[in-house]
Design an enzyme around this catalytic site. Sequence first.
Site, mmCIF file in Angstrom:
data_model
loop_
_atom_site.group_PDB
_atom_site.id
_atom_site.type_symbol
_atom_site.label_atom_id
_atom_site.label_comp_id
_atom_site.label_asym_id
_atom_site.label_seq_id
_atom_site.Cartn_x
_atom_site.Cartn_y
_atom_site.Cartn_z
ATOM 1 N N ARG A 248 9.980 5.007 -3.179
ATOM 2 C CA ARG A 248 10.461 5.897 -4.247
ATOM 3 C C ARG A 248 11.928 6.191 -4.104
ATOM 4 N NH1 ARG A 248 6.366 9.635 -2.500
ATOM 5 N NH2 ARG A 248 4.456 8.989 -3.545
ATOM 6 N N TYR B 291 -10.099 -4.617 2.887
ATOM 7 C CA TYR B 291 -9.337 -3.473 3.389
ATOM 8 C C TYR B 291 -9.434 -2.366 2.332
ATOM 9 C CZ TYR B 291 -5.103 -1.356 5.571
ATOM 10 O OH TYR B 291 -4.195 -0.541 6.195
ATOM 11 N N GLU C 127 -3.332 6.766 18.852
ATOM 12 C CA GLU C 127 -4.059 5.630 18.276
ATOM 13 C C GLU C 127 -3.457 4.324 18.794
ATOM 14 O OE1 GLU C 127 -4.836 6.424 14.130
ATOM 15 O OE2 GLU C 127 -4.833 4.280 13.712
ATOM 16 N N ASP D 155 -10.042 1.450 0.828
ATOM 17 C CA ASP D 155 -9.982 2.890 1.073
ATOM 18 C C ASP D 155 -11.301 3.526 0.636
ATOM 19 O OD1 ASP D 155 -7.496 3.358 2.269
ATOM 20 O OD2 ASP D 155 -6.456 3.154 0.364
ATOM 21 N N ARG E 10 0.348 5.787 16.365
ATOM 22 C CA ARG E 10 0.587 7.130 15.815
ATOM 23 C C ARG E 10 -0.152 8.191 16.610
ATOM 24 N NH1 ARG E 10 -2.211 5.634 9.922
ATOM 25 N NH2 ARG E 10 -4.121 4.825 10.787
ATOM 26 N N ARG F 275 -9.129 -6.093 13.376
ATOM 27 C CA ARG F 275 -8.375 -5.284 14.318
ATOM 28 C C ARG F 275 -9.255 -4.114 14.720
ATOM 29 N NH1 ARG F 275 -4.662 -7.022 17.328
ATOM 30 N NH2 ARG F 275 -3.381 -5.157 17.356
ATOM 31 N N ARG G 51 0.835 -1.207 0.000
ATOM 32 C CA ARG G 51 0.000 0.000 0.000
ATOM 33 C C ARG G 51 0.869 1.256 0.000
ATOM 34 N NH1 ARG G 51 -5.202 0.241 2.053
ATOM 35 N NH2 ARG G 51 -4.688 2.005 3.374
HETATM 36 P P1 FAD Z 1 -18.157 2.149 7.912
HETATM 37 O O1 FAD Z 1 -17.687 3.555 7.832
HETATM 38 O O2 FAD Z 1 -17.564 1.259 8.928
HETATM 39 O O3 FAD Z 1 -19.734 2.181 8.096
HETATM 40 C C1 FAD Z 1 -20.473 1.063 8.516
HETATM 41 C C2 FAD Z 1 -21.570 1.569 9.427
HETATM 42 O O4 FAD Z 1 -22.446 0.472 9.715
HETATM 43 C C3 FAD Z 1 -21.049 2.068 10.777
HETATM 44 O O5 FAD Z 1 -21.481 3.392 11.006
HETATM 45 C C4 FAD Z 1 -21.641 1.094 11.794
HETATM 46 O O6 FAD Z 1 -22.012 1.716 13.016
HETATM 47 C C5 FAD Z 1 -22.871 0.597 11.049
HETATM 48 N N1 FAD Z 1 -23.309 -0.730 11.497
HETATM 49 C C6 FAD Z 1 -22.581 -1.858 11.568
HETATM 50 N N2 FAD Z 1 -23.325 -2.880 12.045
HETATM 51 C C7 FAD Z 1 -24.563 -2.365 12.261
HETATM 52 C C8 FAD Z 1 -25.775 -2.926 12.778
HETATM 53 N N3 FAD Z 1 -25.844 -4.198 13.152
HETATM 54 N N4 FAD Z 1 -26.848 -2.113 12.891
HETATM 55 C C9 FAD Z 1 -26.786 -0.804 12.522
HETATM 56 N N5 FAD Z 1 -25.666 -0.223 12.054
HETATM 57 C C10 FAD Z 1 -24.566 -1.001 11.917
HETATM 58 N N6 FAD Z 1 -9.567 5.354 3.770
HETATM 59 C C11 FAD Z 1 -8.992 6.291 2.978
HETATM 60 O O7 FAD Z 1 -9.346 6.390 1.788
HETATM 61 N N7 FAD Z 1 -8.050 7.150 3.467
HETATM 62 C C12 FAD Z 1 -7.619 7.114 4.757
HETATM 63 O O8 FAD Z 1 -6.770 7.897 5.161
HETATM 64 C C13 FAD Z 1 -8.203 6.132 5.621
HETATM 65 N N8 FAD Z 1 -7.824 6.045 6.904
HETATM 66 C C14 FAD Z 1 -8.395 5.108 7.721
HETATM 67 C C15 FAD Z 1 -8.002 5.062 9.045
HETATM 68 C C16 FAD Z 1 -8.569 4.144 9.916
HETATM 69 C C17 FAD Z 1 -8.145 4.095 11.365
HETATM 70 C C18 FAD Z 1 -9.551 3.236 9.418
HETATM 71 C C19 FAD Z 1 -10.168 2.209 10.332
HETATM 72 C C20 FAD Z 1 -9.950 3.289 8.106
HETATM 73 C C21 FAD Z 1 -9.382 4.218 7.231
HETATM 74 N N9 FAD Z 1 -9.784 4.331 5.900
HETATM 75 C C22 FAD Z 1 -9.198 5.264 5.075
HETATM 76 C C23 FAD Z 1 -10.870 3.484 5.341
HETATM 77 C C24 FAD Z 1 -12.259 4.133 5.447
HETATM 78 O O9 FAD Z 1 -12.563 4.340 6.798
HETATM 79 C C25 FAD Z 1 -13.281 3.168 4.830
HETATM 80 O O10 FAD Z 1 -12.969 2.898 3.480
HETATM 81 C C26 FAD Z 1 -14.728 3.689 4.852
HETATM 82 O O11 FAD Z 1 -15.037 4.439 5.975
HETATM 83 C C27 FAD Z 1 -15.636 2.482 4.783
HETATM 84 O O12 FAD Z 1 -16.991 2.884 4.717
HETATM 85 P P2 FAD Z 1 -18.126 1.799 4.988
HETATM 86 O O13 FAD Z 1 -19.412 2.491 4.734
HETATM 87 O O14 FAD Z 1 -17.820 0.556 4.248
HETATM 88 O O15 FAD Z 1 -17.958 1.385 6.524
HETATM 89 N N1 UDP Z 2 3.608 0.804 7.828
HETATM 90 C C1 UDP Z 2 4.803 0.657 8.491
HETATM 91 N N2 UDP Z 2 5.369 1.739 9.108
HETATM 92 C C2 UDP Z 2 4.778 2.960 9.086
HETATM 93 C C3 UDP Z 2 3.564 3.110 8.390
HETATM 94 C C4 UDP Z 2 2.993 1.999 7.775
HETATM 95 O O1 UDP Z 2 5.352 -0.435 8.546
HETATM 96 O O2 UDP Z 2 5.324 3.906 9.679
HETATM 97 C C5 UDP Z 2 3.025 -0.400 7.198
HETATM 98 C C6 UDP Z 2 2.126 -1.158 8.164
HETATM 99 O O3 UDP Z 2 2.291 -2.542 7.890
HETATM 100 C C7 UDP Z 2 0.746 -0.720 7.751
HETATM 101 C C8 UDP Z 2 0.906 -0.600 6.240
HETATM 102 O O4 UDP Z 2 2.229 -0.068 6.086
HETATM 103 O O5 UDP Z 2 -0.244 -1.677 8.087
HETATM 104 C C9 UDP Z 2 -0.105 0.282 5.565
HETATM 105 O O6 UDP Z 2 -0.070 1.567 6.145
HETATM 106 P P1 UDP Z 2 -1.241 2.608 5.964
HETATM 107 O O7 UDP Z 2 -0.757 3.911 6.482
HETATM 108 O O8 UDP Z 2 -1.728 2.528 4.557
HETATM 109 O O9 UDP Z 2 -2.349 2.024 6.938
HETATM 110 P P2 UDP Z 2 -3.788 2.610 7.328
HETATM 111 O O10 UDP Z 2 -3.829 4.060 6.904
HETATM 112 O O11 UDP Z 2 -4.775 1.772 6.587
HETATM 113 O O12 UDP Z 2 -3.853 2.437 8.783
#
Ligand code: FAD
Ligand code: UDP
Length: 367
Positions: free
Chosen positions: A174, A346, A298, A348, A278, A247, A170
């Site tokens: 570079r 997984y 986090e 985005d 982080r 997780r 991911r």
């Molecule tokens: P969710 O946002 O999880 O929505 C699902 C919803 O369903 C939730 O609100 C939940 O409460 C609800 N739900 C579940 N079960 C039930 C139930 N039984 N009854 C009623 N409601 C329910 N993507 C990026 O592009 N850039 C980023 O920088 C990025 N950073 C991230 C950082 C973290 C820590 C995480 C965890 C994810 C990150 N992502 C990022 C991914 C991004 O969060 C997801 O792609 C996106 O939010 C997924 O949307 P979704 O609708 O599939 O799921």
């Molecule tokens: N990663 C790492 N060191 C860092 C940042 C990321 O080893 O400082 C690795 C780690 O395995 C992580 C993966 O790169 O799960 C993807 O990172 P990303 O930032 O895309 O994760 P997310 O935003 O989904 O938490």
Amino acid sequence: MYDYLIVGAGLFGAVFAHEAAAKGVKCLIIDKRPHIGGNIYTENVEGINVHKYGAHIFHTSDKEVWDYVNQFAEFNNYVNSPVAVYNDELYNLPFNMNTFSKMWGIKTPAEAKAKIAEQIANLNIKDPNNLEEQALKLVGTDVYEKLIKGYTEKQWGRPCSELPAFIIKRLPLRFRFDNNYFNDRYQGIPIGGYTPIIEKMLANVDVKLNTDYFEFVKEYPEIASKTVFTGAVDEFFGYIFGALEYRSVRFETEILDEENYQGNAVVNYTHRDVPYTRIIEHKHFEFGEQPKTVISREYSAEWKPGAEPYYPVNNERNNSLYRKYEGLSAERKNVIFGGRLGTYKYYDMDKVVRAALETASKELGKM
Ligand code: FAD
Ligand code: UDP
């Protein structure tokens, strides 16, 4: 009665609901949380948009998806450039010439490549089978030991040798001096946060919060002819084949009476001994100049019933278990599974928008 009951007011559910409402289809969207937005929910604290469920940077190379989300918000020109802290050493991410020159005191791409080649010469890795082999092959032992191993094992709670190689791919690698964390053509943060995007998407949709699907459907089994389910697929089927692993993440958020705590939105702590992965300083996503600041540490944790599932753990055990659930999902003609949890991917945000648009066009085209 509704045409669709949409479970989950996250990005997938909201895009689907918006598309359906635009075609005059009647939808009810429910969420068990007290707010819309799912994991992209942002909340205003001290004038700062706080990413309540973790830092979210929108990045994509999909122009249609970029144009689509830009209907709902103006995006700023934020470019994600995290800093990694290992003991008292600071490195730029992703792995690029700034990282290598700091690590080894070298100046040119040829010197960096030679250093990596020298470090992996004896390891004999041809086709990397797991994250450890993949990382070593790409960046050598020093970067792996200092910037990858500790961070990854904290984040995933498993040895790197038991994690799939794709996770590390991911990140860009570079041999240029370029700290942009993404290779995508388009990137930014919506000015004003993500919640207003979801509000606009749901402007013409009935929304019911604090409502768990499993309770709700017992009371209203006939509420809609079809269901779009974006919760966890294994929970939907009562864990009949066993539980998929996820997780979870816990955030410790603090308001600090200072203007600038760490000078960057994202600082990763890559040493195993630091318990968090982080620290996010939210104001820097929007170049904020408020007198106070909000930071979130986090912490990564194994998911247990009752916690929020965040990341699917896409290793072989879970992927083959998921395929069984996928088989069951395909048999449920009146339920569509979508999003990160519904399809155990997984994903985005841009991939979620793309998938929701495709599902909507397939579904709603038929009506
Ligand atoms: P969710 O946002 O999880 O929505 C699902 C919803 O369903 C939730 O609100 C939940 O409460 C609800 N739900 C579940 N079960 C039930 C139930 N039984 N009854 C009623 N409601 C329910 N993507 C990026 O592009 N850039 C980023 O920088 C990025 N950073 C991230 C950082 C973290 C820590 C995480 C965890 C994810 C990150 N992502 C990022 C991914 C991004 O969060 C997801 O792609 C996106 O939010 C997924 O949307 P979704 O609708 O599939 O799921
Ligand atoms: N990663 C790492 N060191 C860092 C940042 C990321 O080893 O400082 C690795 C780690 O395995 C992580 C993966 O790169 O799960 C993807 O990172 P990303 O930032 O895309 O994760 P997310 O935003 O989904 O938490």
